[in-house]
Scaffold this active site. Structure first.
Site, PDB file in Angstrom:
ATOM      1  N   ARG A 221     -43.940  -1.342 -33.384  1.00 35.00           N
ATOM      2  CA  ARG A 221     -43.322  -2.105 -34.486  1.00 35.00           C
ATOM      3  C   ARG A 221     -42.309  -3.101 -33.940  1.00 35.00           C
ATOM      4  O   ARG A 221     -41.705  -2.859 -32.895  1.00 35.00           O
ATOM      5  CB  ARG A 221     -42.529  -1.183 -35.394  1.00 35.00           C
TER       6      ARG A 221
ATOM      7  N   HIS B 205     -22.443 -36.013 -63.871  1.00 32.97           N
ATOM      8  CA  HIS B 205     -21.903 -35.552 -65.144  1.00 32.97           C
ATOM      9  C   HIS B 205     -22.582 -34.255 -65.618  1.00 32.97           C
ATOM     10  O   HIS B 205     -21.913 -33.258 -65.932  1.00 32.97           O
ATOM     11  CB  HIS B 205     -22.073 -36.670 -66.182  1.00 32.97           C
TER      12      HIS B 205
ATOM     13  N   ARG C  88      -9.742 -31.840 -67.762  1.00 28.96           N
ATOM     14  CA  ARG C  88     -10.163 -33.242 -67.903  1.00 28.96           C
ATOM     15  C   ARG C  88     -10.021 -33.607 -69.375  1.00 28.96           C
ATOM     16  O   ARG C  88     -10.801 -33.156 -70.201  1.00 28.96           O
ATOM     17  CB  ARG C  88     -11.616 -33.399 -67.469  1.00 28.96           C
TER      18      ARG C  88
ATOM     19  N   ARG D 246      -4.904 -33.416 -66.539  1.00 30.92           N
ATOM     20  CA  ARG D 246      -5.111 -34.732 -65.931  1.00 30.92           C
ATOM     21  C   ARG D 246      -5.085 -35.792 -67.020  1.00 30.92           C
ATOM     22  O   ARG D 246      -5.793 -35.667 -68.034  1.00 30.92           O
ATOM     23  CB  ARG D 246      -6.457 -34.773 -65.204  1.00 30.92           C
TER      24      ARG D 246
ATOM     25  N   GLU E  93      -7.858 -38.736 -54.681  1.00 30.91           N
ATOM     26  CA  GLU E  93      -9.318 -38.874 -54.717  1.00 30.91           C
ATOM     27  C   GLU E  93      -9.781 -40.240 -54.211  1.00 30.91           C
ATOM     28  O   GLU E  93     -10.969 -40.558 -54.280  1.00 30.91           O
ATOM     29  CB  GLU E  93      -9.880 -38.554 -56.107  1.00 30.91           C
TER      30      GLU E  93
ATOM     31  N   GLY F 195      -9.142 -34.394 -55.324  1.00 24.82           N
ATOM     32  CA  GLY F 195     -10.354 -34.524 -56.145  1.00 24.82           C
ATOM     33  C   GLY F 195     -11.489 -34.913 -55.214  1.00 24.82           C
ATOM     34  O   GLY F 195     -11.762 -36.093 -54.992  1.00 24.82           O
ATOM     35  N   THR F 196     -12.114 -33.901 -54.663  1.00 25.71           N
ATOM     36  CA  THR F 196     -13.073 -34.176 -53.574  1.00 25.71           C
ATOM     37  C   THR F 196     -14.409 -34.734 -54.058  1.00 25.71           C
ATOM     38  O   THR F 196     -15.220 -35.144 -53.246  1.00 25.71           O
ATOM     39  CB  THR F 196     -13.301 -32.901 -52.742  1.00 25.71           C
ATOM     40  N   ASN F 197     -14.617 -34.753 -55.382  1.00 27.69           N
ATOM     41  CA  ASN F 197     -15.859 -35.399 -55.858  1.00 27.69           C
ATOM     42  C   ASN F 197     -15.752 -36.900 -55.617  1.00 27.69           C
ATOM     43  O   ASN F 197     -16.603 -37.508 -54.961  1.00 27.69           O
ATOM     44  CB  ASN F 197     -16.068 -35.160 -57.356  1.00 27.69           C
ATOM     45  N   ASP F 198     -14.689 -37.485 -56.145  1.00 31.41           N
ATOM     46  CA  ASP F 198     -14.516 -38.919 -55.933  1.00 31.41           C
ATOM     47  C   ASP F 198     -14.182 -39.224 -54.477  1.00 31.41           C
ATOM     48  O   ASP F 198     -14.622 -40.235 -53.936  1.00 31.41           O
ATOM     49  CB  ASP F 198     -13.402 -39.458 -56.852  1.00 31.41           C
TER      50      ASP F 198
ATOM     51  N   CYS G 109      -9.414 -29.643 -56.452  1.00 27.15           N
ATOM     52  CA  CYS G 109      -9.976 -29.409 -57.788  1.00 27.15           C
ATOM     53  C   CYS G 109     -11.360 -30.043 -57.931  1.00 27.15           C
ATOM     54  O   CYS G 109     -11.942 -30.020 -59.007  1.00 27.15           O
ATOM     55  CB  CYS G 109      -9.037 -29.909 -58.872  1.00 27.15           C
TER      56      CYS G 109
HETATM   57  C1  PEP Z   1     -12.911 -35.326 -58.487  1.00 25.37           C
HETATM   58  O1  PEP Z   1     -13.114 -36.528 -58.435  1.00 25.37           O
HETATM   59  O2  PEP Z   1     -13.010 -34.566 -57.519  1.00 25.37           O
HETATM   60  C2  PEP Z   1     -12.546 -34.701 -59.766  1.00 25.37           C
HETATM   61  C3  PEP Z   1     -12.243 -33.425 -59.821  1.00 25.37           C
HETATM   62  O3  PEP Z   1     -12.558 -35.473 -60.889  1.00 25.37           O
HETATM   63  P1  PEP Z   1     -13.871 -35.900 -61.688  1.00 25.37           P
HETATM   64  O4  PEP Z   1     -14.997 -35.036 -61.212  1.00 25.37           O
HETATM   65  O5  PEP Z   1     -13.551 -35.721 -63.112  1.00 25.37           O
HETATM   66  O6  PEP Z   1     -14.014 -37.338 -61.305  1.00 25.37           O
HETATM   67 MG    MG Z   2     -12.420 -37.837 -59.968  1.00 28.56          MG
END
Ligand code: PEP
Ligand code: MG
Length: 864
Positions: free
Chosen positions: A92, A440, A547, A603, A730, A751-754, A816
């Site tokens: 095995r 979104h 938000r 915010r 951000e 704001g690590t998305n932007d 965030c």
């Molecule tokens: C971001 O930009 O990380 C954030 C938390 O804000 P949003 O997603 O609303 O732009």
């Molecule tokens: Mg943002």
């Protein structure tokens, strides 16, 4: 601390490459390690130490198996010498991690004409013949690589069948079937070693996380036959359910069988424990049954893991062939870890490490039953976990109508906008053609705990006809039933069977233990009272991001909002906003009430204004009606507000500075709600956050106005209150200039998305289109919107954090963006000295567990 049986390796050691001696007989003291001989060999040694009835076994190390693949065989006489005059063996695989797989086992090696005669006496002609035939077939396909079909016509039993099998082998290979056990075993070892080194096998295991140089060990074990006189057979047994982790004796047993035959669906397998549905081993062989229970319990206690025992019964006598860590659902993984700790088999900190944080995400949502058949009609990005079935709708209005009829619906959109939020609330799941993990639909889906697949770009949309077409040409129309599997990023035809979400006592216990270890805070991103309640249920320590723009999409507010947008003079804007003030105040009051004194970070308004305006002619006409203005004026204003690149345009603080009335109204609503909530209950110290800052002066300007509003509220009410003003980092410039921004801010929240979008210059709403390809081609290791890019975006975070803290020692740091719920990103933030992470409510438990694991690993000295 002894390692759990078959636990996944954490470190690879140089022992892997040891080029030592000969295959090792597994004894209590033999030098066997998972890193050199694999998990199975090590586990068997542990079973030997427990004095369990394990057949004699010899282990071959990774180095030896590697040599075998290269044509260098070990001393076969010595190897076979461990097994007496007439060996009958099985071989095995023993890889370092069982999940990495390995070639299938080969049984009955050593079977030849001489042993056959002997076996006919020992176990009867029928069993001996069947055993020899099985070996001829196994050897022919695995070692001689003959087509398995060649045995299709043969009867399974009888001397004639055996003769035919042997002749078939001879005809195909032009050689008689090998009789020498050394030749047979060499062939088996060589074929298994080479199978492991093949490209396909390597790619498959690499996909499961194996390193490119992962080794294979092999174990050669004396056969416990499972065929013959008296009660003979084989099976598997475990003491808990793999689905729930709750105590339940499960498994199968089959008389006159070998290997894992008992697990085949067809055939005469029986239950283990007494069962009204059919016969059981407990009734057939009660002593063997009792012994198996004891063995499996002992394994659990001593190997510190819930195990499945693979066994054979030979004339009533039990042999334990192997112990395997049981397969488990996420829910069962939590229950098993907690019950091992409750029984003091492992300490609570080890229970914390035993559960994969992402597994919590799975168990908190409904899932498609893993055993169900899946008809996948589209694939996309798994943007929000969980699964739900419903009828297709193509608009938010249709979703609301469907919900009003109590009919579950799935909202399918090219992409969603803030206007779809109410439709999303009404739907059970969402699918979009475009978008990535921070688009979104994804952000809202996760917030609502709504299964969501985004970037399903294989689907061809025909919005007018209200249908989508799949790559294989099938068309799905409004009303058709589908299932969205947001955990795996799949859309399925029809209503797939689902497993319910579980949040049982074991989950609660594990989370309590995790919180006792954790040293970084966890808050939730929550915009609505429902989100906030969910966040508190999951024990978030506050709201890290509210938000506020979503609050303006309620029908009654949207009209007022539009009035405000149409006003060209400050006084008119103020008049419109005065109508929104009480509503906004009520929003905040409710959040403060739910959060009972826990911090709430609000915010200020962030999106571009045109998001609030209609984008169709019909929409503009009805807006003109409700505003009592000419259509041309409405169209003109909408055109005026249009931007080439709205995400980089007039939004966030830029809007706050050029139309300051909006932030004034929001600040007033926050302060008035603060006073009211503090009078009713716990003291509220609100946090106000300015979005999209890129320059110190922006903060100064907003700060002055907020201070003025605070002073006005204090004077008007005659009451004092505290608040904290902070900045959302951000834009790359805000991170770079954190040193001059921090003196004006009590906190910085990244704001690590932007920030990811702007650092890469990559639109978060369009990235889904090519992300798969980019990851496949190795341009990105992973989607940077999903896992924080530690090198680039991370460098900005570190720079911003250290420059900010240098300027202001008590600066509170947090994240965030969506990364706040990702375990690797949490590790990064903790190392960078952040105070807390904030993520969507359903990811709060994941973040709590991931953060606790980091502390436990530190304590155990496992982190670098
Ligand atoms: C971001 O930009 O990380 C954030 C938390 O804000 P949003 O997603 O609303 O732009
Ligand atoms: Mg943002």
């Amino acid at each position: 601390m002894e390692q759990a049986a078959y636990s996944a390796p954490t470190r690879r050691t140089a022992a892997v490459q040891q080029k030592t001696s000969n295959p090792t007989l597994i004894t209590e003291t033999a030098p066997i390690a998972t890193s050199s001989h694999g998990g199975r060999a090590k586990c068997l040694q542990r079973l030997v130490r427990l004095d369990l009835p394990v057949p004699r076994t010899v282990a071959l190390s990774f180095a030896q198996v590697h040599d075998i693949a290269a044509g260098k065989l070990p001393d076969m006489a010595e190897l076979l010498g461990h097994f007496g005059e007439q060996p009958l063996l099985c071989v095995r695989p023993s890889s370092e991690d069982p999940d990495w797989g390995g070639p299938g086992a080969v049984l009955n090696v050593g079977m030849n004409d001489a042993l056959y005669v002997d076996m006919c006496d020992r176990i009867g002609v029928e069993a001996a013949t069947s055993l020899y035939i099985r070996f001829v077939q196994g050897y022919s396909t695995h070692v001689a690589r003959l087509d398995p079909d060649m045995f299709d016509e043969l009867p399974m039993t009888g001397r004639e069948a055996l003769q035919q099998a042997l002749s078939a082998y001879e005809d195909e290979t032009e050689e008689p079937f090998p009789q020498d056990p050394a030749v047979q075993l060499s062939g088996v070892l060589r074929s298994m070693a080479r199978a492991w080194e093949g490209t396909t096998a390597r790619l498959l295991r690499q996909a499961k996380g194996a390193p490119a140089d992962a080794g294979l060990g092999l174990v050669v074990q004396e056969m416990a036959i499972g065929l013959g006189k008296g009660e003979c057979g084989s099976g598997v047994i475990q003491l808990v359910s793999s689905a729930t982790g709750l105590p339940k004796i499960t498994g199968r047993y089959r008389s006159q069988s070998q290997g894992r035959e008992a697990l085949r669906k067809e055939g005469q397998s029986i239950y283990l424990a007494k069962d009204p549905r059919g016969p059981s081993l407990e009734e057939l062989a009660p002593e063997a049954f009792a012994q198996l229970i004891e063995c499996t319990k002992l394994m659990r206690r001593k190997l510190r893991e819930e195990m499945q025992t693979e066994f054979t019964i030979e004339n009533g006598q039990v042999h334990v062939l192997d112990g395997v860590r049981i397969n488990r659902s996420s829910r069962a993984a939590v229950r098993i870890a907690v019950s091992l700790a409750d029984d003091k088999v492992i300490p609570p900190e080890e229970a914390i490490l035993r559960v994969e944080p992402r597994a919590l995400n799975e168990m908190l949502h409904r899932q498609v039953d893993p055993d169900a058949e899946r008809v996948v009609i589209a694939r996309g990005i798994a943007a929000s976990p969980g699964a739900a079935s419903g009828k297709i709708v193509f608009s938010a209005a249709a979703a609301q109508a469907s919900a009003a009829r109590d009919e579950a619906c799935v909202l399918i959109r090219r992409e969603t906008t803030p206007e779809d939020i109410r439709g999303m609330h009404a739907a059970v799941a969402v699918v979009t053609e475009r978008g990535g993990v921070t688009s979104h639909a994804a952000v809202i889906g996760r917030g609502l705990g709504l299964p969501c697949v985004v970037g399903a770009s294989d689907l061809v949309f025909n919005v007018k006809r209200k249908c989508v077409t799949t790559p294989d040409g099938r068309t799905f129309r409004e009303g058709d039933q589908i299932t969205v599997d947001g955990t795996n990023g799949q859309v399925l035809d029809g209503a797939a069977p689902l497993l319910e979400a579980a949040q049982d006592d074991a989950f609660q216990t594990l989370m309590t233990w995790a919180d006792a270890f954790r040293d970084i805070g966890v808050r939730a991103n929550a915009d609505t009272p429902a989100d906030a309640k969910q966040a508190r249920d999951f024990k978030a320590e506050g709201i890290g991001l509210c938000r506020t723009e979503h609050m303006f999409f309620e029908a009654d507010r949207l009209t007022v909002m539009r009035e405000m947008i149409f006003a060209s003079r400050s006084a008119d804007r103020r008049a419109a906003l005065d109508q929104l003030l009480p509503m906004q105040k009520a929003d905040f009051l409710e959040l403060f009430r739910i959060m009972q004194g826990h911090p709430v970070c609000i915010r200020l308004f962030d999106p571009p204004l045109h998001e609030f305006l209609p984008n169709t002619r019909d929409g503009m006409r009805s807006l003109a009606e409700s505003l009592d203005r000419p259509l041309s004026e409405v169209t003109h204003r909408v055109e005026e507000l249009a931007e080439h690149n709205p995400m980089l345009g007039m939004r966030g603080v830029r809007l706050g500075i050029t139309m300051p009335e909006i932030y004034d109204m929001q600040a007033r609503a926050i302060f008035e709600a603060t006073l009211e909530a503090s009078r009713e209950g716990a003291l509220v110290v609100p946090e106000i956050m300015i979005p999209l800052v890129s320059a110190k002066r922006e903060v100064e300007l907003v700060k002055t106005r907020v201070e003025t509003v605070a002073a006005e509220v204090r004077t008007a009410t005659g009451r004092d209150f505290d608040y904290r003003l902070g900045v959302m980092v951000e834009t790359p410039r805000a991170a770079l200039r954190a040193g001059e921004i921090a003196p004006h801010a009590a906190f910085l929240s990244f704001g690590t998305n932007d920030l990811t979008q702007m650092t890469y210059g990559l639109s978060r709403d369009d990235a889904g289109r090519f992300m798969k390809e980019y990851v496949q081609q190795g341009v990105f290791v992973e989607d940077p919107f999903h896992r924080l890019d530690a090198d680039g975006v991370g460098e900005l975070l570190q720079m911003g954090a250290s420059r900010g803290r240098e300027a202001r020692k008590d600066l509170v740091l947090s994240i965030c963006g969506e990364h706040g719920g990702n375990p690797e990103s949490i590790a990064f933030c903790r190392k960078a000295g952040f105070d807390y992470v904030s993520c969507s409510p359903f990811r709060v438990p994941v973040a709590r567990l991931a953060a606790a694991q980091l502390c436990v690993r530190d304590k155990l000295g496992e982190t670098d």
